[in-house]
Write an enzyme that holds these catalytic residues in place. Structure first.
Site, PDB file in Angstrom:
ATOM      1  N   THR A  94      19.181  47.688  22.563  1.00  0.00           N
ATOM      2  CA  THR A  94      19.490  46.767  21.465  1.00  0.00           C
ATOM      3  C   THR A  94      18.283  45.961  21.003  1.00  0.00           C
ATOM      4  O   THR A  94      17.415  45.600  21.812  1.00  0.00           O
ATOM      5  CB  THR A  94      20.586  45.780  21.909  1.00  0.00           C
ATOM      6  OG1 THR A  94      20.636  44.684  20.986  1.00  0.00           O
ATOM      7  CG2 THR A  94      20.339  45.205  23.294  1.00  0.00           C
ATOM      8  N   GLU A 143      18.444  42.987  20.431  1.00  0.00           N
ATOM      9  CA  GLU A 143      18.538  41.686  21.100  1.00  0.00           C
ATOM     10  C   GLU A 143      17.479  41.582  22.203  1.00  0.00           C
ATOM     11  O   GLU A 143      17.089  40.489  22.587  1.00  0.00           O
ATOM     12  CB  GLU A 143      19.961  41.513  21.653  1.00  0.00           C
ATOM     13  CG  GLU A 143      20.262  40.183  22.325  1.00  0.00           C
ATOM     14  CD  GLU A 143      20.384  38.981  21.411  1.00  0.00           C
ATOM     15  OE1 GLU A 143      20.494  39.155  20.182  1.00  0.00           O
ATOM     16  OE2 GLU A 143      20.337  37.848  21.928  1.00  0.00           O
ATOM     17  N   TYR A 179      22.778  38.557  27.920  1.00  0.00           N
ATOM     18  CA  TYR A 179      23.041  39.911  27.400  1.00  0.00           C
ATOM     19  C   TYR A 179      21.730  40.659  27.192  1.00  0.00           C
ATOM     20  O   TYR A 179      21.582  41.810  27.637  1.00  0.00           O
ATOM     21  CB  TYR A 179      23.820  39.797  26.084  1.00  0.00           C
ATOM     22  CG  TYR A 179      23.914  41.078  25.290  1.00  0.00           C
ATOM     23  CD1 TYR A 179      24.886  42.029  25.565  1.00  0.00           C
ATOM     24  CD2 TYR A 179      23.019  41.333  24.232  1.00  0.00           C
ATOM     25  CE1 TYR A 179      24.966  43.205  24.824  1.00  0.00           C
ATOM     26  CE2 TYR A 179      23.097  42.503  23.496  1.00  0.00           C
ATOM     27  CZ  TYR A 179      24.067  43.439  23.805  1.00  0.00           C
ATOM     28  OH  TYR A 179      24.142  44.600  23.069  1.00  0.00           O
ATOM     29  N   GLY A 218      35.517  51.285  21.484  1.00  0.00           N
ATOM     30  CA  GLY A 218      34.773  50.269  20.745  1.00  0.00           C
ATOM     31  C   GLY A 218      34.398  50.766  19.356  1.00  0.00           C
ATOM     32  O   GLY A 218      34.715  51.897  18.973  1.00  0.00           O
TER      33      GLY A 218
HETATM   34  P1  NAP Z   1      32.147  47.084  21.151  1.00  0.00           P
HETATM   35  O1  NAP Z   1      32.901  47.379  19.908  1.00  0.00           O
HETATM   36  O2  NAP Z   1      32.274  45.746  21.775  1.00  0.00           O
HETATM   37  O3  NAP Z   1      32.557  48.207  22.219  1.00  0.00           O
HETATM   38  C1  NAP Z   1      32.230  48.050  23.578  1.00  0.00           C
HETATM   39  C2  NAP Z   1      33.130  48.959  24.394  1.00  0.00           C
HETATM   40  O4  NAP Z   1      32.828  48.765  25.784  1.00  0.00           O
HETATM   41  C3  NAP Z   1      34.619  48.702  24.234  1.00  0.00           C
HETATM   42  O5  NAP Z   1      35.274  49.935  24.103  1.00  0.00           O
HETATM   43  C4  NAP Z   1      35.004  48.053  25.543  1.00  0.00           C
HETATM   44  O6  NAP Z   1      36.324  48.309  25.949  1.00  0.00           O
HETATM   45  C5  NAP Z   1      34.043  48.724  26.499  1.00  0.00           C
HETATM   46  N1  NAP Z   1      33.869  47.984  27.738  1.00  0.00           N
HETATM   47  C6  NAP Z   1      33.545  46.670  27.882  1.00  0.00           C
HETATM   48  N2  NAP Z   1      33.484  46.353  29.187  1.00  0.00           N
HETATM   49  C7  NAP Z   1      33.776  47.485  29.891  1.00  0.00           C
HETATM   50  C8  NAP Z   1      33.889  47.793  31.266  1.00  0.00           C
HETATM   51  N3  NAP Z   1      33.685  46.869  32.214  1.00  0.00           N
HETATM   52  N4  NAP Z   1      34.189  49.057  31.624  1.00  0.00           N
HETATM   53  C9  NAP Z   1      34.404  50.015  30.692  1.00  0.00           C
HETATM   54  N5  NAP Z   1      34.342  49.767  29.345  1.00  0.00           N
HETATM   55  C10 NAP Z   1      34.027  48.519  28.959  1.00  0.00           C
HETATM   56  O7  NAP Z   1      30.585  47.346  20.927  1.00  0.00           O
HETATM   57  P2  NAP Z   1      29.849  48.279  19.867  1.00  0.00           P
HETATM   58  O8  NAP Z   1      29.441  47.439  18.701  1.00  0.00           O
HETATM   59  O9  NAP Z   1      30.610  49.513  19.663  1.00  0.00           O
HETATM   60  O10 NAP Z   1      28.497  48.595  20.650  1.00  0.00           O
HETATM   61  C11 NAP Z   1      28.374  49.757  21.457  1.00  0.00           C
HETATM   62  C12 NAP Z   1      27.179  49.591  22.387  1.00  0.00           C
HETATM   63  O11 NAP Z   1      25.996  49.430  21.630  1.00  0.00           O
HETATM   64  C13 NAP Z   1      27.245  48.390  23.311  1.00  0.00           C
HETATM   65  O12 NAP Z   1      26.635  48.754  24.529  1.00  0.00           O
HETATM   66  C14 NAP Z   1      26.409  47.338  22.604  1.00  0.00           C
HETATM   67  O13 NAP Z   1      25.894  46.414  23.542  1.00  0.00           O
HETATM   68  C15 NAP Z   1      25.348  48.211  21.973  1.00  0.00           C
HETATM   69  N6  NAP Z   1      24.738  47.734  20.732  1.00  0.00           N
HETATM   70  C16 NAP Z   1      25.533  47.395  19.681  1.00  0.00           C
HETATM   71  C17 NAP Z   1      24.943  47.007  18.491  1.00  0.00           C
HETATM   72  C18 NAP Z   1      25.757  46.622  17.291  1.00  0.00           C
HETATM   73  O14 NAP Z   1      25.212  45.992  16.383  1.00  0.00           O
HETATM   74  N7  NAP Z   1      27.022  47.029  17.211  1.00  0.00           N
HETATM   75  C19 NAP Z   1      23.528  46.966  18.390  1.00  0.00           C
HETATM   76  C20 NAP Z   1      22.765  47.347  19.488  1.00  0.00           C
HETATM   77  C21 NAP Z   1      23.380  47.747  20.655  1.00  0.00           C
HETATM   78  P3  NAP Z   1      37.600  47.593  25.268  1.00  0.00           P
HETATM   79  O15 NAP Z   1      37.898  48.447  24.073  1.00  0.00           O
HETATM   80  O16 NAP Z   1      38.611  47.689  26.357  1.00  0.00           O
HETATM   81  O17 NAP Z   1      37.185  46.212  24.955  1.00  0.00           O
HETATM   82  N1  GDD Z   2      29.337  35.594  16.326  1.00  0.00           N
HETATM   83  C1  GDD Z   2      28.988  34.579  15.536  1.00  0.00           C
HETATM   84  N2  GDD Z   2      29.941  33.679  15.127  1.00  0.00           N
HETATM   85  N3  GDD Z   2      27.690  34.476  15.159  1.00  0.00           N
HETATM   86  C2  GDD Z   2      27.365  33.458  14.339  1.00  0.00           C
HETATM   87  C3  GDD Z   2      28.296  32.534  13.862  1.00  0.00           C
HETATM   88  C4  GDD Z   2      29.649  32.633  14.292  1.00  0.00           C
HETATM   89  O1  GDD Z   2      30.514  31.847  13.940  1.00  0.00           O
HETATM   90  N4  GDD Z   2      27.660  31.667  13.043  1.00  0.00           N
HETATM   91  C5  GDD Z   2      26.379  32.054  12.995  1.00  0.00           C
HETATM   92  N5  GDD Z   2      26.192  33.136  13.789  1.00  0.00           N
HETATM   93  C6  GDD Z   2      24.914  33.801  14.036  1.00  0.00           C
HETATM   94  C7  GDD Z   2      24.552  33.934  15.516  1.00  0.00           C
HETATM   95  O2  GDD Z   2      24.032  32.696  16.009  1.00  0.00           O
HETATM   96  C8  GDD Z   2      23.527  35.048  15.440  1.00  0.00           C
HETATM   97  O3  GDD Z   2      22.250  34.523  15.117  1.00  0.00           O
HETATM   98  C9  GDD Z   2      23.997  35.912  14.261  1.00  0.00           C
HETATM   99  O4  GDD Z   2      24.980  35.134  13.572  1.00  0.00           O
HETATM  100  C10 GDD Z   2      24.607  37.244  14.637  1.00  0.00           C
HETATM  101  O5  GDD Z   2      25.596  37.039  15.610  1.00  0.00           O
HETATM  102  P1  GDD Z   2      26.594  38.223  16.041  1.00  0.00           P
HETATM  103  O6  GDD Z   2      27.262  38.783  14.849  1.00  0.00           O
HETATM  104  O7  GDD Z   2      27.453  37.700  17.137  1.00  0.00           O
HETATM  105  O8  GDD Z   2      25.616  39.374  16.542  1.00  0.00           O
HETATM  106  P2  GDD Z   2      24.350  39.346  17.522  1.00  0.00           P
HETATM  107  O9  GDD Z   2      23.142  39.628  16.683  1.00  0.00           O
HETATM  108  O10 GDD Z   2      24.327  38.171  18.389  1.00  0.00           O
HETATM  109  O11 GDD Z   2      24.657  40.607  18.463  1.00  0.00           O
HETATM  110  C11 GDD Z   2      25.050  41.853  17.909  1.00  0.00           C
HETATM  111  O12 GDD Z   2      23.904  42.620  17.599  1.00  0.00           O
HETATM  112  C12 GDD Z   2      23.089  42.974  18.729  1.00  0.00           C
HETATM  113  C13 GDD Z   2      21.906  43.765  18.180  1.00  0.00           C
HETATM  114  O13 GDD Z   2      20.919  42.880  17.710  1.00  0.00           O
HETATM  115  C14 GDD Z   2      25.939  42.561  18.934  1.00  0.00           C
HETATM  116  O14 GDD Z   2      26.493  43.721  18.343  1.00  0.00           O
HETATM  117  C15 GDD Z   2      25.156  42.983  20.156  1.00  0.00           C
HETATM  118  O15 GDD Z   2      25.983  43.796  21.012  1.00  0.00           O
HETATM  119  C16 GDD Z   2      23.944  43.793  19.691  1.00  0.00           C
HETATM  120  O16 GDD Z   2      23.180  44.198  20.789  1.00  0.00           O
END
Ligand code: NAP
Ligand code: GDD
Length: 337
Positions: A125, A127, A149, A11
């Site tokens: 997170t 969230e 989530y 990821g």
């Molecule tokens: P991501 O790009 O969606 O990566 C998630 C990873 O989890 C991918 O490698 C995916 O595999 C793997 N995965 C999903 N389902 C699985 C399963 N059943 N078994 C094993 N592996 C699985 O997410 P990210 O942005 O790097 O985020 C990393 C972590 O931080 C996540 O737990 C997310 O919820 C959390 N988080 C993210 C953010 C953010 O803004 N990015 C903020 C707060 C928390 P594939 O490659 O096969 O899809």
């Molecule tokens: N994805 C998406 N697509 N979001 C949209 C769109 C669209 O077309 N239009 C508006 N949004 C708004 C969503 O409603 C949300 O309020 C905001 O954009 C951010 O959406 P995402 O980018 O999907 O991220 P997220 O905040 O819901 O979740 C991400 O951040 C979390 C931490 O706060 C993910 O990375 C989660 O895994 C992570 O925990």
């Protein structure tokens, strides 16, 4: 040499963390799901695909978790894998609860049994704050998740704290606010925007279709945030930390920053479902609202207080939201050359 195991290594965060740990001299192992396309483009993009050891791993298989922890010596375990797309979690509430909630319980219980000395990081997170009870949000802010989530992540978060307090595990939870990069998944709003705008700047004619433009997020760069994860596991005592920039921005403003990087000059008209953006230079419509992207329950505002991480870990976000939008827009534009 230390050894680390990363779930979700393919990821966004997994790839940046793998690179960080390889550069620090770690032996890095990671879990990958069995899928029909075995390539790891993010690990390849960061030049570490052949420097890490990959193992088949699925969050939803108890015995798979057990064998992985039994067979791979590991000083540090980073649990980054998850069903990470909030929008999908209303259609997949059971799977999301298994992968993002129950799997954390299974991992912690297995670590407690087989490797209680291993240090554990849980990807919690912002969230979880959902309908925010305090502004800005910090480690002690009351949780009020607004999506399946978010609810599942609350289970993993509290279980991490509970195993630390009950069994003395070195288990830390990073409450990370949104962090993005050129390696961000294409369904998340920032990457959807930069990919769509890059295509328009390269002669495309389809406006980017988005949902709620008024939501506000605290956006940072993923490369900075994985450094914070690592720092948490280097502390003598495990704890929970918010990682954030402390600045919040609307989707509309992020869109504008990315468009400016690609030389566009936007004219915004309308509101809610009739809102549009047009590039004054070309006359092209570049954004339209499509209500199908609205969520059943929205998180309107996230803004984090990273002062604990700054004071105790010496961590701070180095890339601001405008720099992030520029970095992502440029990468997507260049990739279309
Ligand atoms: P991501 O790009 O969606 O990566 C998630 C990873 O989890 C991918 O490698 C995916 O595999 C793997 N995965 C999903 N389902 C699985 C399963 N059943 N078994 C094993 N592996 C699985 O997410 P990210 O942005 O790097 O985020 C990393 C972590 O931080 C996540 O737990 C997310 O919820 C959390 N988080 C993210 C953010 C953010 O803004 N990015 C903020 C707060 C928390 P594939 O490659 O096969 O899809
Ligand atoms: N994805 C998406 N697509 N979001 C949209 C769109 C669209 O077309 N239009 C508006 N949004 C708004 C969503 O409603 C949300 O309020 C905001 O954009 C951010 O959406 P995402 O980018 O999907 O991220 P997220 O905040 O819901 O979740 C991400 O951040 C979390 C931490 O706060 C993910 O990375 C989660 O895994 C992570 O925990």
């Amino acid at each position: 040499m230390k050894t680390a195991f990363i779930t979700g290594i393919t990821g966004q965060d997994g790839a940046y963390l793998a690179k960080l740990l390889v550069d620090k001299g770690y032996e890095v192992h990671g879990g990958v799901r069995r899928i029909s396309q075995p390539e790891s483009p993010r690990l390849e993009a960061l030049g570490v695909a052949d420097k890490v050891h990959l193992h088949e791993f699925d969050l939803t298989e108890q015995n798979n978790i057990f064998r992985t922890i039994r067979d791979i010596p590991m000083d540090e375990f980073y649990n980054l894998a998850a069903q990470s797309f909030v929008g999908a979690s209303w259609e997949l509430p059971v799977y999301t609860s298994e992968a993002d909630g129950m799997a954390v319980v299974r991992i912690l219980d297995t670590l407690r049994t087989l490797r209680p000395e291993t240090r554990f990081y849980q990807a919690s997170t912002s969230e979880m704050f959902g309908l925010v009870q305090e502004v800005p949000q910090k480690e002690t802010t009351r949780l009020y998740p607004r999506s399946p989530y978010g609810v599942a992540k609350v289970l993993g978060h509290h279980m991490t704290m509970n195993f630390r307090e009950s069994f003395g595990l070195h288990a830390s939870s990073g409450i990370l606010f949104n962090h993005e990069s050129p390696l961000r998944g294409k369904e998340f709003v920032t990457r959807k925007i930069t990919l769509g705008l890059a295509a328009l700047a390269r002669s495309g004619d389809k406006p980017v279709e988005l949902g709620n433009m008024d939501a506000k997020r605290d956006w940072g760069f993923a490369g900075d945030y994985v450094e914070g994860m690592w720092r948490m596991l280097q502390q003598d005592e495990a704890d929970d930390y918010v990682l954030a920039t402390g600045v919040t921005t609307t989707i509309r403003d992020f869109f504008t920053f990315a468009a400016e990087e690609l030389g566009m000059d936007l004219d915004w008209q309308g509101a809610a479902e009739t809102e549009t953006a047009t590039d004054r230079k070309t006359g092209k419509q570049v954004m339209k609202v499509n209500p199908k992207f609205y969520r059943p329950a929205e998180v309107d505002l996230l803004i984090g207080d990273p002062s604990k991480a700054r004071d105790k870990l010496g961590w701070e976000a180095r890339v601001d939201v405008r720099g992030l939008a520029q970095m992502m827009a440029k990468a997507d534009y260049d990739a279309l050359a």
